[in-house]
Write a protein that holds these residues in place. Sequence first.
Motif, short mmCIF file in Angstrom:
data_model
loop_
_atom_site.label_atom_id
_atom_site.label_comp_id
_atom_site.label_asym_id
_atom_site.label_seq_id
_atom_site.Cartn_x
_atom_site.Cartn_y
_atom_site.Cartn_z
N GLY A 368 0.80 -1.22 0.00
CA GLY A 368 0.00 0.00 0.00
C GLY A 368 0.83 1.26 0.00
O GLY A 368 1.99 1.27 0.41
N PRO A 369 0.25 2.38 -0.45
CA PRO A 369 0.96 3.67 -0.43
C PRO A 369 1.15 4.15 1.00
O PRO A 369 0.30 3.90 1.87
CB PRO A 369 0.04 4.59 -1.22
N LYS A 370 2.26 4.85 1.24
CA LYS A 370 2.57 5.32 2.59
C LYS A 370 3.11 6.74 2.52
O LYS A 370 3.85 7.08 1.59
CB LYS A 370 3.62 4.41 3.24
N VAL A 371 2.77 7.55 3.51
CA VAL A 371 3.34 8.90 3.62
C VAL A 371 4.69 8.75 4.31
O VAL A 371 4.79 8.82 5.54
CB VAL A 371 2.40 9.84 4.39
N LEU A 372 5.73 8.51 3.53
CA LEU A 372 7.03 8.15 4.09
C LEU A 372 7.75 9.31 4.75
O LEU A 372 8.75 9.10 5.44
CB LEU A 372 7.90 7.55 2.98
N ALA A 373 7.27 10.53 4.54
CA ALA A 373 7.90 11.69 5.18
C ALA A 373 7.03 12.25 6.30
O ALA A 373 7.24 13.37 6.74
CB ALA A 373 8.18 12.77 4.14
N GLU A 374 6.07 11.46 6.77
CA GLU A 374 5.22 11.89 7.88
C GLU A 374 6.08 12.14 9.12
O GLU A 374 6.77 11.23 9.60
CB GLU A 374 4.17 10.82 8.17
N PRO A 375 6.09 13.37 9.66
CA PRO A 375 6.94 13.66 10.82
C PRO A 375 6.47 12.99 12.10
O PRO A 375 7.27 12.72 12.99
CB PRO A 375 6.87 15.19 10.94
N ASP A 376 5.16 12.72 12.20
CA ASP A 376 4.62 12.08 13.40
C ASP A 376 4.70 10.57 13.19
O ASP A 376 3.86 9.96 12.52
CB ASP A 376 3.17 12.53 13.61
N GLN A 377 5.70 9.93 13.78
CA GLN A 377 5.95 8.53 13.51
C GLN A 377 4.85 7.62 14.04
O GLN A 377 4.51 6.60 13.42
CB GLN A 377 7.31 8.12 14.09
N ALA A 378 4.26 7.98 15.19
CA ALA A 378 3.16 7.18 15.72
C ALA A 378 1.95 7.23 14.80
O ALA A 378 1.26 6.22 14.59
CB ALA A 378 2.80 7.67 17.12
N LYS A 379 1.69 8.40 14.25
CA LYS A 379 0.59 8.53 13.30
C LYS A 379 0.86 7.71 12.05
O LYS A 379 -0.04 7.04 11.51
CB LYS A 379 0.39 9.99 12.93
N MET A 380 2.10 7.74 11.54
CA MET A 380 2.43 6.97 10.35
C MET A 380 2.19 5.49 10.59
O MET A 380 1.62 4.79 9.74
CB MET A 380 3.89 7.18 9.94
N GLU A 381 2.61 5.01 11.74
CA GLU A 381 2.42 3.59 12.04
C GLU A 381 0.95 3.23 12.02
O GLU A 381 0.55 2.22 11.42
CB GLU A 381 3.02 3.26 13.41
N MET A 382 0.11 4.04 12.66
CA MET A 382 -1.32 3.73 12.69
C MET A 382 -1.97 3.92 11.33
O MET A 382 -2.92 3.20 10.98
CB MET A 382 -2.02 4.59 13.74
N ASP A 383 -1.48 4.87 10.52
CA ASP A 383 -2.00 5.03 9.16
C ASP A 383 -1.72 3.78 8.33
O ASP A 383 -2.56 3.34 7.53
CB ASP A 383 -1.36 6.25 8.49
N ILE A 384 -0.53 3.20 8.50
CA ILE A 384 -0.17 2.00 7.75
C ILE A 384 -1.02 0.82 8.20
O ILE A 384 -1.52 0.04 7.38
CB ILE A 384 1.34 1.70 7.92
N ILE A 385 -1.23 0.69 9.51
CA ILE A 385 -2.08 -0.37 10.03
C ILE A 385 -3.51 -0.21 9.51
O ILE A 385 -4.17 -1.18 9.11
CB ILE A 385 -2.06 -0.38 11.57
N ASP A 386 -3.98 1.03 9.48
CA ASP A 386 -5.33 1.29 8.98
C ASP A 386 -5.46 0.88 7.52
O ASP A 386 -6.46 0.29 7.11
CB ASP A 386 -5.66 2.78 9.14
N GLU A 387 -4.44 1.19 6.73
CA GLU A 387 -4.47 0.82 5.31
C GLU A 387 -4.48 -0.70 5.16
O GLU A 387 -5.17 -1.25 4.29
CB GLU A 387 -3.25 1.44 4.61
N GLN A 388 -3.73 -1.40 6.01
CA GLN A 388 -3.74 -2.86 5.97
C GLN A 388 -5.11 -3.42 6.33
O GLN A 388 -5.62 -4.31 5.65
CB GLN A 388 -2.67 -3.40 6.93
N LEU A 389 -5.70 -2.89 7.39
CA LEU A 389 -7.01 -3.39 7.81
C LEU A 389 -8.09 -3.09 6.77
O LEU A 389 -8.96 -3.93 6.52
CB LEU A 389 -7.40 -2.76 9.16
N ASP A 390 -8.03 -1.92 6.18
CA ASP A 390 -9.01 -1.57 5.15
C ASP A 390 -8.88 -2.52 3.96
O ASP A 390 -9.89 -2.97 3.41
CB ASP A 390 -8.79 -0.12 4.71
N THR A 391 -7.64 -2.84 3.58
CA THR A 391 -7.42 -3.73 2.44
C THR A 391 -7.90 -5.14 2.76
O THR A 391 -8.61 -5.77 1.96
CB THR A 391 -5.94 -3.75 2.07
#
Length: 862
Positions: A368-391
Motif C-alpha cells: 500500500g501507499p505510505k506517507v514516508l515523510a510523515e513527521p509524526d511517527q506514531a501517526k504513520m504507524e497507525m496510518d499504515i495499520i489502517d491501510e492494511q485493515l481496510d485492504t
Amino acid sequence: MLDAKSQGTPAAGFRQSLKAITRLIDRMATPILPTLLVALLGSATINVPAAHADDSVAAGSGQPDAEGIRFFESKIRPVLIESCYDCHSEDEQESDLRVDTLEGMLTGGLAGASVVPGKPKSSLMLTAILYHDSDLRMPPDEKLSDSQIADVTRWIEMGAPHPDSANVKPIKRRGDIDIELGRKHWAFQPPVKVDPPRVAAASTADSGSGSQSDRSRNPIDAFILSRLEKEGLQRVAAADKATLIRRATFDLIGLPPTPAEIEAFIADDSPDAFRHVVDRLLASPHYGERWGRHWLDIARYADSNGLDENVAHGNAWRYRDYVVNALNNDKPYDEFVVEQLAGDLLDSGTDVALKNERLIATGYLVLGPKVLAEPDQAKMEMDIIDEQLDTIGRSIMGLTIGCARCHTHKFDPISHHDYYGLAGIFKSTHTMDSYKTVAKWHETAIETPEDVARREAHEQRVAAQQKLIAERVADATAKLDPAPAAETKPEEVEKLFPAETLTALKELRDELKKIQDAAPEMPMAMGVVEGTVADTSVHLRGSHLTLGDVVPRRFPEVLADDNQSPLPAEQSGRLEFARWLTSGTHPLTARVMVNRIWRGHFGKGIVTTVDNFGVQGNAPSHPELLDWLAVRFVEEGWSIKAMHRMIMLSETYQTSSTFDAHNNDVDPGNQFYWRYNLRRLEAEAIRDGLLAVSGTLDRTTGGNIMQYKTREYIFNHTSEDKSEYVTSRRSIYVPVIRNHLYDMFQLFDYTDASVLTGDRNTSTIAPQALFMMNSELIDELTFAIADRLLQIDTDLPTRINRLYLESYGRPASPEELSSATAFLSQFQTMVAKRSDKMDPQRLAWQAFCQSVVSSNEFVYLR
C-alpha cells in the motif's frame, strides 16, 4: 461563548456577554443546591455510565466530596461558560456535543465521549484544549491558558466531580452495538447449501455450443432459470460457437483465440467440446496472468509508493509473480489467503523454495501507499495499520472495517473496540524497518542455497584480498628503519613506505574495490515478519494522542464466537486470524471470493457491491445461488479453477447477448441473467489483444522490466523520469507507477493503484476513440498487422477473413468482404495518385486494419 468571532463590534461583544451572563444566572440554582447538600451531608452517590465493551468512558470516582464540587464550580464551570457553552449547550450542540451537563460530557458527541473520569489522556476535551490534534482544537479561536488547561486536567484526574453526578443514570452510549441484531444481517450468517430448485419451463438455449441440454446437470442454471420463471422472463438462445470461444478465451487468458483454435472448436461436434476449450485455457500459463491481474486490483499492487515520496517498489514484481504462479497452480484459495497474511509464520520445513514463496506472499501487507515523510511517527504507524485493515477487510471479507478507526461503524455492527482488537494484531507485526524520514518498509532476504554459496564465495574473495593487503602493509612496516613509534597512525606509517610499495598497495586496493563492487546481489522481497507483540489502546477519534481502553487482540464480535480464545501472547495473532478467515465456517470469505469470480465472468457480481457485503452494500440478486456456490467452493478444496469450470459450463454463461424487447421491459438491467451482458475489455486486454493480432506480443512470463532500483526516486520535481512503457510484454508486466500511470491504462479505466478496486468502472469517452484513431501505438501495431497479412501468400478474401478471425473471432460476412475489397482498391488508387514515394498497398492495408481494430466489436465481448 465569548470568542474572537463575537468581538468584531462592541454591540456584538455586548450581546454575547449578556447571553453568557443570562445562562450563568439560569444555572446558578442547580450548582449551588448540590454544593450545600454535599457540605451538609458529606457525600452524594454518583451514577456514571455503565462499563461496556465498546466504551470510551471509564467509571468515575464514585463519591465526589465537597472540595471536588467546589473545584468544579470555581475552576471548571466558568471556563466552560466562557469558552464552550455558546456552541455546546442547550441552545446549540455543534457535533451533537453538550458540555453544560455531566451526561452530555460523558455521552459525548459525534467524535465520542468528551470526558472519561479519571483518564485525562482518554478525554477528548483535553485533546481539544491542548491543541494536540490539528482537526480538533477548542476553543477554535484562542487556546486556553496553561493554568486553565491544568485545572481541566486536574478535574478529570479527580474523577470529574460534578453537581449532577447523583442524577446521572447509566446511559447507552453512541456506538453501542446490538450483536445479536447485527448477526441477523444476511452476510453475517453462515451460507446454507440448499438443493437447486426444480424448473418446469423449457430452456430456449440450444446445446449446439456443447452446453448441457438437461438444466439440472448444472445447478447454476436451476437457480437462474427458477428466478427467470418467477419474474416471467424467458432466456434468450445460446451464443454461437465463434462468439463463445472468443468470450471464454478473453475471460480466462485475456487474449483473442487464434484462427486455428476457433476452427478446431467449430469442427468439434462432441458434447464436451466446450469443456475441452475451458480445460485447455485453464491449463495455459497465461491464465494466471489474466486472473492474477484481477487479484492485483484488490491487492492495490504498484511498483512505486506514490504519495509524498514516490520511491520504487523495486521488488514488488516478486509478489506479482507469486500471484500469477499461485493461480496457474490452482493453489487453494484458503492457502493463498493464509500465505499472504501470515506466510512468514508457516512451517516450511527444509523446503527453501516454499519458505521463500511464503515470505514473498506477505508482500500483500506492504504494497500500500505510505506517507514516508510523515513527521509524526506514531501517526504513520497507525496510518499504515489502517491501510492494511481496510485492504484485508474489503478484499477478503467484503467489509469496510477501516470505517471503525475513529468511531464505531456508522452502519455495520463493527465497534471501535473491534477495530483496535484487529489493529493490535498488525501493530504486533513488523512492517517498517524505520519510521524516520524517509521511512523504509521491510524487505526480507529470500536466498536459495545457490545464492548463499555465491555470497559466501564472494566474502571469501574479499577476505583473501584484505588479508593480502594487510600482509603487504605489515611486511613493509617491519622493514622501516627506524621503526615508527607505536602511536603513529597507520596512514602516517604508509607515507614512509618506498614508492614501489605504495604502487603495489594501490593496485591491491583497486582490485579489492573491484571485488567488492562485484558483490552478487542477493534477492529480497517486500514482506512482513513478527514484531513486538502488544495489545493496542482505542484511539479516540482515531488519534494516537487520545487513548482509551487497551483492547486485547481479537476478531470482530459479530463474526466470531461469543467466547473467543485469547491469541498467543508470544505471537501477533496473524496466523490465527488468517486461519479464522479460511476455516470454512466464516460467513464472508468464500462468499466474497466466489462473487469476485462471478463478477469476472459476467461483468457484475451476484452482490454488485463486490467490496462491500455490509449493511450499506447491495443484497444478492440470487442469495441461494451465492450460498450454494460458496459452500461448493469450500467442499471442492477452495479450487478457483473448479469454480471457473462450474460457471463457464453453465447455460447461463453460454447464453447469447441477443436483445429481447419483452425481457428488457421487465428487467432492463438484466438483473436476472436472461441474456449475457455486452462487456468492454479492460485496458490490459485491449492492449494485449492488439499485440497478439499484430504478431508482436512477447509471451515471456514473469520477471522484472522496471528501470528503477528499490527505493530509488521516481519521476518528481527533482528526479529523472526513467519510466518505460515501450515493451511488447503483456500488460501485467508493465510497471504500475503511482502518480505517473501509463497513459493508455488511464484512458481505459485502469484501477487506482492507491486503493483496492474489485469493480472497475467502464467509461465511454471521446479520447478513447481518438486514441484508437491517432496514437503512435495504434499506428505501429496496425502497420505490423498489415505487414504480416501481406506476407501471407494467398488471395485478398483469405487475408481479409484472417484479419476478421483474429480480430473478431469470426470470418467476414459477404457484405464485409465486398466493402473491404472496394475500400482497399480505392485507398491504394488515392495514395498512388498523391505520391510515388509511399507503398500504396501497405498504407491501404494499415488503414483497413486500423478501422477493424478500432471498432466496438474488437473491444467488446458479446
